[in-house]
Write a protein that holds these residues in place. Structure first.
Motif, PDB file in Angstrom:
ATOM      1  N   HIS A   1       6.362   4.289   5.904  1.00 56.18           N
ATOM      2  CA  HIS A   1       7.550   4.305   5.050  1.00 56.18           C
ATOM      3  C   HIS A   1       7.861   2.923   4.497  1.00 56.18           C
ATOM      4  O   HIS A   1       8.523   2.800   3.469  1.00 56.18           O
ATOM      5  CB  HIS A   1       8.739   4.873   5.818  1.00 56.18           C
ATOM      6  CG  HIS A   1       8.596   6.328   6.131  1.00 56.18           C
ATOM      7  ND1 HIS A   1       8.512   7.293   5.154  1.00 56.18           N
ATOM      8  CD2 HIS A   1       8.482   6.987   7.317  1.00 56.18           C
ATOM      9  CE1 HIS A   1       8.370   8.484   5.716  1.00 56.18           C
ATOM     10  NE2 HIS A   1       8.347   8.328   7.024  1.00 56.18           N
ATOM     11  N   ARG A   2       7.391   1.878   5.173  1.00 56.27           N
ATOM     12  CA  ARG A   2       7.575   0.520   4.662  1.00 56.27           C
ATOM     13  C   ARG A   2       6.612   0.235   3.512  1.00 56.27           C
ATOM     14  O   ARG A   2       6.794  -0.713   2.749  1.00 56.27           O
ATOM     15  CB  ARG A   2       7.358  -0.484   5.795  1.00 56.27           C
ATOM     16  CG  ARG A   2       7.677  -1.917   5.433  1.00 56.27           C
ATOM     17  CD  ARG A   2       7.170  -2.871   6.499  1.00 56.27           C
ATOM     18  NE  ARG A   2       7.816  -2.620   7.783  1.00 56.27           N
ATOM     19  CZ  ARG A   2       7.360  -3.104   8.934  1.00 56.27           C
ATOM     20  NH1 ARG A   2       6.257  -3.838   8.956  1.00 56.27           N
ATOM     21  NH2 ARG A   2       7.996  -2.854  10.053  1.00 56.27           N
ATOM     22  N   GLY A   3       5.581   1.042   3.389  1.00 60.24           N
ATOM     23  CA  GLY A   3       4.595   0.830   2.343  1.00 60.24           C
ATOM     24  C   GLY A   3       3.416  -0.017   2.774  1.00 60.24           C
ATOM     25  O   GLY A   3       2.564  -0.357   1.952  1.00 60.24           O
ATOM     26  N   ASP A   4       3.326  -0.359   4.057  1.00 68.62           N
ATOM     27  CA  ASP A   4       2.196  -1.130   4.566  1.00 68.62           C
ATOM     28  C   ASP A   4       1.123  -0.130   5.002  1.00 68.62           C
ATOM     29  O   ASP A   4       0.904   0.131   6.177  1.00 68.62           O
ATOM     30  CB  ASP A   4       2.629  -2.014   5.728  1.00 68.62           C
ATOM     31  CG  ASP A   4       1.557  -3.018   6.136  1.00 68.62           C
ATOM     32  OD1 ASP A   4       0.438  -2.918   5.598  1.00 68.62           O
ATOM     33  OD2 ASP A   4       1.835  -3.871   6.985  1.00 68.62           O
ATOM     34  N   PHE A   5       0.434   0.426   3.991  1.00 68.27           N
ATOM     35  CA  PHE A   5      -0.445   1.560   4.242  1.00 68.27           C
ATOM     36  C   PHE A   5      -1.662   1.192   5.080  1.00 68.27           C
ATOM     37  O   PHE A   5      -2.152   2.000   5.873  1.00 68.27           O
ATOM     38  CB  PHE A   5      -0.878   2.165   2.908  1.00 68.27           C
ATOM     39  CG  PHE A   5       0.277   2.619   2.068  1.00 68.27           C
ATOM     40  CD1 PHE A   5       1.133   3.604   2.523  1.00 68.27           C
ATOM     41  CD2 PHE A   5       0.524   2.048   0.827  1.00 68.27           C
ATOM     42  CE1 PHE A   5       2.212   4.023   1.757  1.00 68.27           C
ATOM     43  CE2 PHE A   5       1.590   2.455   0.057  1.00 68.27           C
ATOM     44  CZ  PHE A   5       2.447   3.445   0.520  1.00 68.27           C
ATOM     45  N   ARG A   6      -2.177  -0.006   4.910  1.00 67.37           N
ATOM     46  CA  ARG A   6      -3.373  -0.388   5.649  1.00 67.37           C
ATOM     47  C   ARG A   6      -3.077  -0.497   7.142  1.00 67.37           C
ATOM     48  O   ARG A   6      -3.883  -0.076   7.978  1.00 67.37           O
ATOM     49  CB  ARG A   6      -3.938  -1.680   5.071  1.00 67.37           C
ATOM     50  CG  ARG A   6      -4.568  -1.447   3.683  1.00 67.37           C
ATOM     51  CD  ARG A   6      -4.566  -2.689   2.830  1.00 67.37           C
ATOM     52  NE  ARG A   6      -5.136  -2.416   1.511  1.00 67.37           N
ATOM     53  CZ  ARG A   6      -4.430  -1.917   0.489  1.00 67.37           C
ATOM     54  NH1 ARG A   6      -3.139  -1.631   0.648  1.00 67.37           N
ATOM     55  NH2 ARG A   6      -5.008  -1.711  -0.678  1.00 67.37           N
ATOM     56  N   SER A   7      -1.931  -1.063   7.483  1.00 73.35           N
ATOM     57  CA  SER A   7      -1.548  -1.103   8.899  1.00 73.35           C
ATOM     58  C   SER A   7      -1.283   0.308   9.415  1.00 73.35           C
ATOM     59  O   SER A   7      -1.635   0.648  10.548  1.00 73.35           O
ATOM     60  CB  SER A   7      -0.294  -1.968   9.080  1.00 73.35           C
ATOM     61  OG  SER A   7      -0.536  -3.297   8.717  1.00 73.35           O
ATOM     62  N   ALA A   8      -0.668   1.128   8.572  1.00 72.80           N
ATOM     63  CA  ALA A   8      -0.367   2.505   8.983  1.00 72.80           C
ATOM     64  C   ALA A   8      -1.646   3.292   9.240  1.00 72.80           C
ATOM     65  O   ALA A   8      -1.713   4.113  10.162  1.00 72.80           O
ATOM     66  CB  ALA A   8       0.482   3.192   7.916  1.00 72.80           C
ATOM     67  N   ILE A   9      -2.678   3.050   8.434  1.00 73.23           N
ATOM     68  CA  ILE A   9      -3.950   3.749   8.632  1.00 73.23           C
ATOM     69  C   ILE A   9      -4.490   3.485  10.032  1.00 73.23           C
ATOM     70  O   ILE A   9      -4.915   4.404  10.748  1.00 73.23           O
ATOM     71  CB  ILE A   9      -4.966   3.319   7.556  1.00 73.23           C
ATOM     72  CG1 ILE A   9      -4.574   3.910   6.197  1.00 73.23           C
ATOM     73  CG2 ILE A   9      -6.378   3.765   7.935  1.00 73.23           C
ATOM     74  CD1 ILE A   9      -5.371   3.347   5.034  1.00 73.23           C
TER      75      ILE A   9
END
Length: 982
Positions: free
Chosen positions: A34-42
């Motif tokens: 939800h923060r938009g830090d997609f690479r960390s989320a992956i």
């Protein structure tokens, strides 16, 4: 599958509900997502899914993250896996529809999206996919509307923001407004979380050699591959002065191909950053101590341009890949040229216009592309006009020009080539638009895309390219002129509408640039007649390219290097670079967006919008009202009132009424009636002609009258009615709750003489059976249906019901004149009528009297649908119509929609529907009615009545309201308000 979609509509799939899950890992992944830090989320989602591989929500979110980072194949695989596990979970279904649409089968995707919109009209992902389909079909206006709805519903979703901004570029809007949209994004952008900056990079993979005397320049893009950017970047890269510049490339997408390899081999350093989380990427790029960083993507797909809100290099620049401004004032410059920039340029760019002496880019395919020297007009015997590229650029103004051109050149043909035509629905939509513009379809060739050498060769079939406006062709115009085909280009005010002007001026074709539609037509007509020039330009095109920076990579690189060096020196010397003059969006539009974001509970995002509005418009009173929500959220009404009182004299005159109203509300909540009276008097001096504002003022005045002891004047004693019985059906499962509600109604509500009263409990899951039986019961003259979320506080409730039912057959507290959409409560104000109380969301123990619509009389007749929470029925009239007493069991678990359907069926059968706006009803929004199959019920009614959920309609959510200390006070206000309104 579509019928099974209802099973898990509003609930987490069973596969996801495990109390033993490592919540911290899951929550960490969701927070990063939800923060938009997609690479960390992956990374977090993959770690979580190793233990719980069947969690559909996590799979869906992982797919979204992969899509956001450009891994389309990986995303598709994950979405397929999620859909195979649960083909009824709404986000998975919408992403499945997107995957279908991405394969250019929009017609097959729309049924899923239509049903998704019915199940949850506010689900942002549905609007996002519908916007993408609209753009692919060439409807940029609809694409903007859909994308805006999606963005406001999930405001910090960077992908949704990028989609909206890109769609705005295609839409035919004023270029200053386009710049303002980008500035709005930048000014309301959520700051990157700084807590992650402690993360470090793997030095063995990412460290650069010690700095030398060379200028270290970095290029950052997701498009170092088979992408249009390569035609412009490779000539620059391969002609850089390596004695003066050290080149670092940041490849930001998990895709590589042969063109990536060619680009890699020409760089000093090539670093794949596609899997680096934002924090690690920022740390990496800062560690490289770049003198200049040039981002090439703007707001196109797979960008991370938001990271440039921070300083990652001494000089930050934008160019090549995106015509409009990024909106970020932290970017020092944007590449333009002398044909693009003028004294007015600052209005269109947040960045400083970095004006190059010839061309803002250099085009060289670096491939063999032979030109057929004989014009197509000579070979075919007729001229061929063409437009090649994204059909979303083809606006109605452009189509009108084309119709006139073809009228003036009666033997000419028009060739349209686009990848969109691989989608049958897009092809049909474009054919319809062309036909509606007055162009004979038999004169138009619609062709799909061509690739490689075939694409170059396709231009040999064209005589003249007709440019689009306001979004000019870019890459396609370069291709056309490179292949010896001139373009007719209408120029506007900024880069997006001056790309054709730059290209043509660099090629000494300035007379093919026009300033208005009439000149556009004349230039095209004259060009088609000048076959000798068409032949000559085919011979001269490559030579013209080579003598200008547009086609000479060495010259372009020298000019870009010179500009970068000068700007770098100025930055080091502390010379102010640029102060943009991009105007903000209008104040009321900013306020509307803040309210729209608030509607979805995004308080921090709404506050950023308010803060920006107040920076741009310090006198915007409605923004100041929104600003007080920081105080009212904590119950600090006194401080909120003081805040507005201190500033109100400086507000715009048109905002003062709303400010006084809000101060009055605060005073009422605080019980300060005298202070409120003074404020309401001031509001009366500021009220305009708007009917809703005048009703709001009168409601406040009515509340003060009630608190001062005034009450509605009781009418003359009503004559006794014929003996009748009223059956009150209380729809509630709990017997104790039934007894409490029965006793409350019996004690509060007086009965007219001669009227008997009976009560019956109806279980929520047995409504169809009980309703049918009661409607057949001859002992009941009037049936009143009361759901568990309804309390009745008016002593005259039964008297009002009996007297009103003398002139109608069904009576409720809310309804609409026409049922043209399922959610009729959002229809225009003149279509609806409603008045009831709700528990206050501001102060414990208080209530809100609310009224919707323009009707100011107590009884409103001529309606076609009624709210089903509380209904009064003339039993005999309903029983006399065959079929009305029969109910579809499917509707039973859809809250009160079964009752709404009953009211509308009665209307269609000729019965009369009415609303009474002073029945003293409290509707408790905290009590949810039985809705296990709400989505399925909504879909059933949508199909039955032919509502189109994909039609965007004007919405009105205006509510006139006043806080009251108790339901009894609310009843008095309601009755006096509508008595005074008669």
């Amino acid at each position: 599958m579509l019928l099974r979609l209802v099973k898990n509509l509003f609930a987490r799939p069973a596969t996801s509900a495990h109390s033993s899950k490592p919540i911290s890992t899951q929550e960490q992944a969701q927070t990063l997502f939800h923060r938009g830090d997609f690479r960390s989320a992956i990374l977090a989602y993959r770690s979580y899914l190793e233990e719980f591989p069947h969690d559909v929500l996590a799979l869906n979110d992982l797919g979204c993250c992969l899509a956001n980072t450009g891994d389309d194949a990986g995303a598709a695989a994950v979405f397929d896996q999620a859909f195979s596990l649960d083909d009824a979970y709404l986000p998975v279904v919408v992403n499945h529809a997107k995957a279908i649409a991405d394969r250019q089968m929009s017609g097959e995707a729309l049924p899923y999206l239509r049903q998704a919109k019915v199940y949850d009209a506010d689900f942002y992902a549905s609007d996002a996919v519908l916007g993408a389909i609209a753009l692919a079909m060439g409807n940029a206006e609809l694409a903007c509307q859909r994308a805006k709805r999606a963005w406001l519903a999930s405001f910090d979703n960077l992908r949704l923001a990028n989609c909206y901004l890109l769609n705005c570029a295609y839409h035919d809007i004023d270029e200053a407004q386009l710049a303002a949209e980008h500035r709005f994004w930048a000014e309301t952008l959520a700051p990157r979380a700084q807590a992650d900056d402690a993360e470090t990079c793997d030095a063995s993979l990412t460290a650069l050699p010690e700095r030398s005397s060379k200028i270290r320049i970095g290029y950052w893009s997701p498009d170092f591959r088979n992408h249009s950017v390569r035609y412009f970047f490779r000539p620059l890269l391969e002609n850089h002065d390596r004695d003066r510049f050290e080149i670092v490339l940041y490849h930001d997408i998990p895709k590589s191909d042969e063109y990536t390899a060619r680009i890699r081999e020409k760089a000093d350093h090539f670093i794949d950053v596609s899997d680096l989380p934002d924090a690690r990427f920022v740390a990496l790029i800062r560690s490289h101590q770049l003198d200049v960083l040039i981002e090439l993507a703007g707001h196109t797909s797979n960008n991370r341009v938001n990271l440039l809100q921070e300083c990652l290099a001494t000089v930050q620049l934008s160019g090549l890949g995106y015509p409009p401004t990024t909106g970020l004032g932290t970017i020092d410059g944007k590449f333009l040229d002398i044909h693009l920039a003028d004294a007015d340029s600052a209005r269109y760019y947040a960045e400083m216009p970095l004006v190059l002496p010839n061309s803002f880019w250099c085009f060289d395919p670096m491939e063999e592309a032979p030109i057929e020297p004989v014009p197509a007009a000579v070979r075919n015997g007729y001229p061929t006009f063409a437009c090649i590229g994204n059909i979303a650029k083809i606006g109605d103004r452009t189509l009108a020009c084309w119709a006139e051109i073809l009228h003036r050149v009666p033997d000419a043909r028009l060739l349209l080539r686009s990848i969109s035509f691989n989608d049958p629905a897009a092809l049909d939509a474009m054919r319809e638009r062309v036909g509606n513009a007055g162009i004979a379809l038999e004169r138009v060739d619609f062709r799909g895309p061509a690739g490689g050498a075939d694409f170059f060769a396709s231009y040999n079939d064209v005589d003249i390219v007709l440019d689009t406006y306001p979004f000019n062709g870019g890459t396609t115009s370069c291709f056309a002129t490179y292949m010896g085909v001139p373009i007719v280009s209408l120029a506007g005010k900024s880069l997006i509408s001056r790309m054709g002007r730059s290209i043509l001026n660099n090629l000494d074709l300035a007379d093919w640039v026009v300033d208005d539609a009439a000149a556009y037509v004349e230039r095209a007509v004259a060009g088609a007649a000048d076959v000798s020039f068409l032949a000559r330009f085919r011979v001269e095109a490559r030579e013209r390219f080579s003598r200008t920076a547009l086609g000479n990579g060495k010259l372009f690189a020298e000019q870009l290097e010179h500009s970068c060096t000068e700007l770098l020196q100025a930055k080091r010397d502390g010379v102010p670079c640029h102060e943009d003059a991009v105007a903000p969006l209008p104040a009321q539009e900013l306020v509307r967006r803040a309210y729209g974001v608030l509607r979805f509970g995004q308080y921090e995002a709404a506050q950023r919008i308010v803060d920006y509005c107040l920076r741009a418009y310090p006198a915007c009173g409605t923004a100041h009202i929104l600003n007080t929500q920081r105080l009212t959220a904590d119950g600090k009404y006194d401080e909120a009132a003081a805040y507005l009182l201190e500033r109100v004299e400086g507000f715009d005159a048109g905002d003062r009424f709303a400010v006084w109203v809000n101060i009055a509300r605060f005073q009422l909540l605080l019980g300060r009636d005298e202070e409120c009276r003074k404020v309401v008097a001031l509001a009366a001096t500021a009220v305009g002609e708007d009917a809703s504002d005048r009703a709001q003022l009168r409601m406040l005045e009515t509340c003060l009258k009630v608190r001062a002891g005034n009450r509605a004047v009781a009418g003359a004693r009503q004559p006794s009615v014929a003996a009748m019985r009223i059956m009150v059906l209380i729809v509630v499962d709990d017997p104790a709750a039934f007894e409490r509600k029965r006793d409350d109604i019996a004690s509060r509500c007086e009965l007219p003489a001669g009227v008997g009263l009976d009560f019956l409990r109806c279980s929520e899951q047995h409504k169809t059976r009980v309703y049918s039986a009661v409607l057949r019961e001859p002992s009941a003259d009037i049936v009143v249906i009361v759901h568990k979320n309804i309390d009745i506080h008016s002593a005259s409730f039964f008297r009002d019901v009996v007297s009103t039912l003398a002139h109608c057959d069904l009576l409720g507290i809310a309804g609409a004149r026409s049922w043209d959409r399922l959610d009729w409560r959002h229809s225009p104000a003149d279509n609806k009528a409603a008045s009831f109380m709700v528990p206050s969301g501001e102060k414990e123990g208080c209530f809100e009297m609310q009224q919707m619509g323009l009707e100011r009389s107590a009884a409103v007749h001529g309606l076609s649908v009624l709210d089903g929470s509380v209904l009064a029925l003339n039993r005999a009239r309903l029983a006399g119509i065959a079929g009305l007493g029969e109910f579809d069991p499917l509707l039973e678990d859809g809250a009160a929609l079964m009752e709404e359907d009953l009211s509308h069926r009665a209307h269609l059968a000729g019965l009369r529907l009415a609303v009474h706006q002073s029945l003293g009803v409290v509707m408790d929004w905290r009590l949810a009615l039985r809705n296990q199959h709400l989505g399925e019920v909504r879909w059933q009614l949508t199909q039955h009545y032919g509502f189109d959920p994909l039609t965007l309609r004007d919405e009105d959510r205006t509510i006139i309201s006043v806080p009251v200390g108790s339901p009894d006070e609310g009843v008095a206000v309601q009755q006096l308000f509508f008595e005074d309104s008669v």
